[in-house]
Write a protein that holds these residues in place. Structure first.
Motif, PDB file in Angstrom:
ATOM      1  N   LEU A 125       0.193  -1.476   0.280  1.00 18.61           N
ATOM      2  CA  LEU A 125      -0.064  -0.040   0.032  1.00 18.61           C
ATOM      3  C   LEU A 125       0.985   1.508  -0.424  1.00 18.61           C
ATOM      4  CD1 LEU A 125      -2.439  -1.395   2.658  1.00 18.61           C
ATOM      5  CD2 LEU A 125      -3.334  -1.711  -0.074  1.00 18.61           C
ATOM      6  N   ASP A 126       0.862   2.165  -0.280  1.00 17.94           N
ATOM      7  CA  ASP A 126       0.950   3.687   0.449  1.00 17.94           C
ATOM      8  C   ASP A 126       0.418   4.157   1.352  1.00 17.94           C
ATOM      9  OD1 ASP A 126       2.499   6.000  -0.509  1.00 17.94           O
ATOM     10  OD2 ASP A 126       1.455   7.399  -2.153  1.00 17.94           O
ATOM     11  N   GLY A 127       0.601   3.616   2.088  1.00 22.79           N
ATOM     12  CA  GLY A 127       0.588   4.266   3.112  1.00 22.79           C
ATOM     13  C   GLY A 127      -0.723   3.431   3.831  1.00 22.79           C
ATOM     14  N   VAL A 128      -1.358   3.612   5.129  1.00 18.53           N
ATOM     15  CA  VAL A 128      -2.887   3.507   5.476  1.00 18.53           C
ATOM     16  C   VAL A 128      -3.508   4.494   6.161  1.00 18.53           C
ATOM     17  CG1 VAL A 128      -1.577   1.147   6.449  1.00 18.53           C
ATOM     18  CG2 VAL A 128      -1.880   2.792   7.843  1.00 18.53           C
ATOM     19  N   ASP A 129      -3.145   5.755   5.331  1.00 18.86           N
ATOM     20  CA  ASP A 129      -4.606   6.773   5.637  1.00 18.86           C
ATOM     21  C   ASP A 129      -6.222   6.689   5.310  1.00 18.86           C
ATOM     22  OD1 ASP A 129      -2.015   7.882   6.659  1.00 18.86           O
ATOM     23  OD2 ASP A 129      -1.817   9.537   5.434  1.00 18.86           O
ATOM     24  N   ALA A 130      -5.765   6.072   4.154  1.00 18.16           N
ATOM     25  CA  ALA A 130      -7.154   5.786   3.277  1.00 18.16           C
ATOM     26  C   ALA A 130      -7.333   3.865   3.703  1.00 18.16           C
ATOM     27  CB  ALA A 130      -6.975   5.710   1.067  1.00 18.16           C
ATOM     28  N   LEU A 131      -6.959   3.469   4.547  1.00 17.31           N
ATOM     29  CA  LEU A 131      -7.481   2.043   4.858  1.00 17.31           C
ATOM     30  C   LEU A 131      -8.942   1.716   4.925  1.00 17.31           C
ATOM     31  CD1 LEU A 131      -5.890  -0.520   5.284  1.00 17.31           C
ATOM     32  CD2 LEU A 131      -6.468  -0.003   7.901  1.00 17.31           C
ATOM     33  N   ASP A 132      -9.418   2.385   5.637  1.00 13.70           N
ATOM     34  CA  ASP A 132     -10.863   2.582   5.749  1.00 13.70           C
ATOM     35  C   ASP A 132     -11.502   2.219   3.324  1.00 13.70           C
ATOM     36  OD1 ASP A 132     -10.754   2.530   7.848  1.00 13.70           O
ATOM     37  OD2 ASP A 132     -11.999   4.504   8.133  1.00 13.70           O
ATOM     38  N   ALA A 133     -10.816   3.135   2.871  1.00 12.78           N
ATOM     39  CA  ALA A 133     -11.996   3.197   1.986  1.00 12.78           C
ATOM     40  C   ALA A 133     -10.880   1.601   0.768  1.00 12.78           C
ATOM     41  CB  ALA A 133     -11.493   3.996   0.443  1.00 12.78           C
ATOM     42  N   GLU A 134      -9.566   1.427   1.030  1.00 16.54           N
ATOM     43  CA  GLU A 134      -9.258   0.297   0.588  1.00 16.54           C
ATOM     44  C   GLU A 134      -9.770  -0.862   0.592  1.00 16.54           C
ATOM     45  OE1 GLU A 134      -7.185   0.478  -1.476  1.00 16.54           O
ATOM     46  OE2 GLU A 134      -6.031   2.423  -1.486  1.00 16.54           O
ATOM     47  N   ILE A 135     -10.413  -0.678   2.352  1.00 17.24           N
ATOM     48  CA  ILE A 135     -10.820  -2.930   2.665  1.00 17.24           C
ATOM     49  C   ILE A 135     -12.308  -2.501   2.085  1.00 17.24           C
ATOM     50  CG2 ILE A 135     -11.881  -3.637   4.684  1.00 17.24           C
ATOM     51  CD1 ILE A 135      -9.383  -2.470   5.804  1.00 17.24           C
ATOM     52  N   ARG A 136     -13.641  -1.521   2.166  1.00 21.68           N
ATOM     53  CA  ARG A 136     -14.661  -1.052   1.613  1.00 21.68           C
ATOM     54  C   ARG A 136     -14.021  -1.749  -0.294  1.00 21.68           C
ATOM     55  NH1 ARG A 136     -15.121   3.511   4.470  1.00 21.68           N
ATOM     56  NH2 ARG A 136     -14.621   4.582   2.784  1.00 21.68           N
ATOM     57  N   ASP A 137     -13.489  -1.219  -0.592  1.00 22.71           N
ATOM     58  CA  ASP A 137     -13.533  -1.904  -2.440  1.00 22.71           C
ATOM     59  C   ASP A 137     -12.383  -3.290  -1.664  1.00 22.71           C
ATOM     60  OD1 ASP A 137     -13.740   0.985  -2.846  1.00 22.71           O
ATOM     61  OD2 ASP A 137     -11.711   1.418  -3.019  1.00 22.71           O
ATOM     62  N   PHE A 138     -11.986  -3.811  -1.114  1.00 22.81           N
ATOM     63  CA  PHE A 138     -11.716  -5.296  -1.183  1.00 22.81           C
ATOM     64  C   PHE A 138     -12.424  -6.128  -1.148  1.00 22.81           C
ATOM     65  CE2 PHE A 138      -9.996  -8.627   0.535  1.00 22.81           C
ATOM     66  CZ  PHE A 138      -9.215  -9.186  -0.558  1.00 22.81           C
ATOM     67  N   ALA A 139     -13.865  -5.431   0.038  1.00 18.64           N
ATOM     68  CA  ALA A 139     -14.631  -6.413   0.018  1.00 18.64           C
ATOM     69  C   ALA A 139     -14.517  -7.299   0.635  1.00 18.64           C
ATOM     70  CB  ALA A 139     -15.972  -6.716  -1.477  1.00 18.64           C
ATOM     71  N   PRO A 140     -14.039  -7.657   1.690  1.00 18.48           N
ATOM     72  CA  PRO A 140     -14.005  -8.749   2.280  1.00 18.48           C
ATOM     73  C   PRO A 140     -14.364  -9.996   2.978  1.00 18.48           C
ATOM     74  CG  PRO A 140     -13.209  -7.225   4.258  1.00 18.48           C
ATOM     75  CD  PRO A 140     -14.063  -6.571   2.950  1.00 18.48           C
ATOM     76  N   GLY A 141     -14.839 -11.014   2.655  1.00 21.21           N
ATOM     77  CA  GLY A 141     -15.446 -12.159   3.555  1.00 21.21           C
ATOM     78  C   GLY A 141     -15.220 -13.108   3.605  1.00 21.21           C
ATOM     79  N   PRO A 142     -16.263 -14.584   4.106  1.00 20.50           N
ATOM     80  CA  PRO A 142     -15.878 -16.014   3.999  1.00 20.50           C
ATOM     81  C   PRO A 142     -14.572 -16.440   2.635  1.00 20.50           C
ATOM     82  CG  PRO A 142     -18.030 -15.697   4.610  1.00 20.50           C
ATOM     83  CD  PRO A 142     -17.486 -13.974   4.082  1.00 20.50           C
ATOM     84  N   GLY A 143     -13.874 -17.243   2.580  1.00 23.67           N
ATOM     85  CA  GLY A 143     -12.781 -16.922   1.637  1.00 23.67           C
ATOM     86  C   GLY A 143     -12.456 -16.247   0.743  1.00 23.67           C
ATOM     87  N   ARG A 144     -12.484 -14.840   1.626  1.00 25.27           N
ATOM     88  CA  ARG A 144     -11.704 -13.606   0.953  1.00 25.27           C
ATOM     89  C   ARG A 144     -11.240 -13.389   2.251  1.00 25.27           C
ATOM     90  NH1 ARG A 144     -11.345 -11.013  -4.074  1.00 25.27           N
ATOM     91  NH2 ARG A 144     -10.830  -8.423  -3.707  1.00 25.27           N
ATOM     92  N   ARG A 145     -10.121 -13.288   2.574  1.00 25.48           N
ATOM     93  CA  ARG A 145      -9.624 -12.899   4.376  1.00 25.48           C
ATOM     94  C   ARG A 145      -8.969 -11.708   3.348  1.00 25.48           C
ATOM     95  NH1 ARG A 145      -9.860 -16.280   9.493  1.00 25.48           N
ATOM     96  NH2 ARG A 145     -11.868 -17.276   9.116  1.00 25.48           N
ATOM     97  N   LEU A 146      -8.569 -10.715   4.723  1.00 23.35           N
ATOM     98  CA  LEU A 146      -7.619  -9.915   4.264  1.00 23.35           C
ATOM     99  C   LEU A 146      -6.413  -9.376   5.673  1.00 23.35           C
ATOM    100  CD1 LEU A 146      -5.816  -7.557   2.949  1.00 23.35           C
ATOM    101  CD2 LEU A 146      -7.819  -5.796   3.396  1.00 23.35           C
ATOM    102  N   GLY A 147      -5.265  -9.269   5.946  1.00 21.57           N
ATOM    103  CA  GLY A 147      -4.234  -9.628   6.733  1.00 21.57           C
ATOM    104  C   GLY A 147      -3.267  -7.630   6.199  1.00 21.57           C
TER     105      GLY A 147
END
Length: 271
Positions: free
Chosen positions: A142-164
């Protein structure tokens, strides 16, 4: 009707089905149990079952049932080798895990691990790259974590699609800690280390210095370190740092613990 067909359509074994190949369960062959998803190398046999060992050294026994395992994603039937299996000396990866030779990287999973920048990604690759390829997990900078909220929403995590997510300078009261506190998805795990930059997670002894230089507040940390160590450009110093890292023994424990937690989280079997 004679001559209408070139051949007898009922000739031959028309009931034949695709046969699952039988593979000898040689020591260090890496397979996946089709039911549980447990992936490991063959280390022996007990009471008619094959013993698999995963990258953490955990062992489980599985009956040698037909089509019970996956090899490179394809069903196979394992059989015990005719000759006694003799374990070879176990090689370790840079992360300290048991190395698996002659196996292709697994197809990338939907789950991901994010790190804060290209230096973090390069250091993670240097130490955990072998493990991540076996598990089929991709690391993305990533380019830092300032926009982490938006990045996570775009990624759309869920069962079988985890994010660390691995975060630098994750200490109480920091800007990073306030950003991380807003992450509430059960399919996202954020861990981190207390160092200002991932450079600082490399042990000074690996670089031949007694300690990392103390950089006064308000001064860019990397530039301050370069000035203190007599290096002109951060890129030059980073190349020297990365070249001195050979294994997990060259980095600090908080980084090791954070990465191991993330790998376990994104590779946890569904259900």
């Amino acid at each position: 009707m004679v001559g209408r067909y070139d051949r007898d359509v009922l000739a031959g074994d028309w009931r034949r089905r695709k046969v699952t190949p039988e593979i000898e369960a040689e020591i260090d062959l890496v397979v996946e149990d089709a039911d549980s998803g447990f992936c490991g190398a063959v280390v022996g046999f007990e009471s008619g079952a094959v013993v698999l060992e995963d990258r953490h050294g955990r062992r489980r026994n599985f009956p040698l049932r037909p089509a019970a395992f996956l090899l490179d994603g394809q069903p196979v039937t394992l059989r015990r080798p005719a000759r006694p299996a003799v374990p070879a000396a176990r090689r370790r990866t840079a992360s300290g895990s048991i190395a698996v030779d002659n196996v292709r990287a697994r197809v990338a999973k939907a789950s991901r691990i994010w790190v804060e920048g290209v230096h973090d990604a390069a250091l993670v690759e240097r130490i955990w790259g072998d493990d991540l390829r076996i598990e089929g997990v991709v690391v993305e900078p990533l380019d830092g974590v300032d926009a982490l909220d938006a990045e996570i929403r775009d990624f759309a995590p869920g069962p079988g699609r985890r994010l660390g997510v691995l975060v630098d300078h994750l200490v109480p009261g920091s800007k990073e800690s306030r950003i991380v506190a807003r992450v509430t998805s059960p399919y996202v795990l954020v861990t981190g280390h207390p160092y200002v930059d991932v450079w600082q997670a490399v042990k000074p002894a690996a670089l031949g210095i007694r300690a990392w230089p103390v950089v006064p507040p308000g001064q860019p940390w990397k530039e301050g370190v370069c000035a203190a160590l007599g290096v002109a450009e951060p890129a030059d110093l980073w190349r020297r740092i990365l070249a001195r890292v050979d294994s997990f023994a060259d980095v600090e424990t908080p980084l090791i613990n954070a990465m191991e937690r993330l790998i376990d989280f994104v590779t946890e079997p569904e259900g």
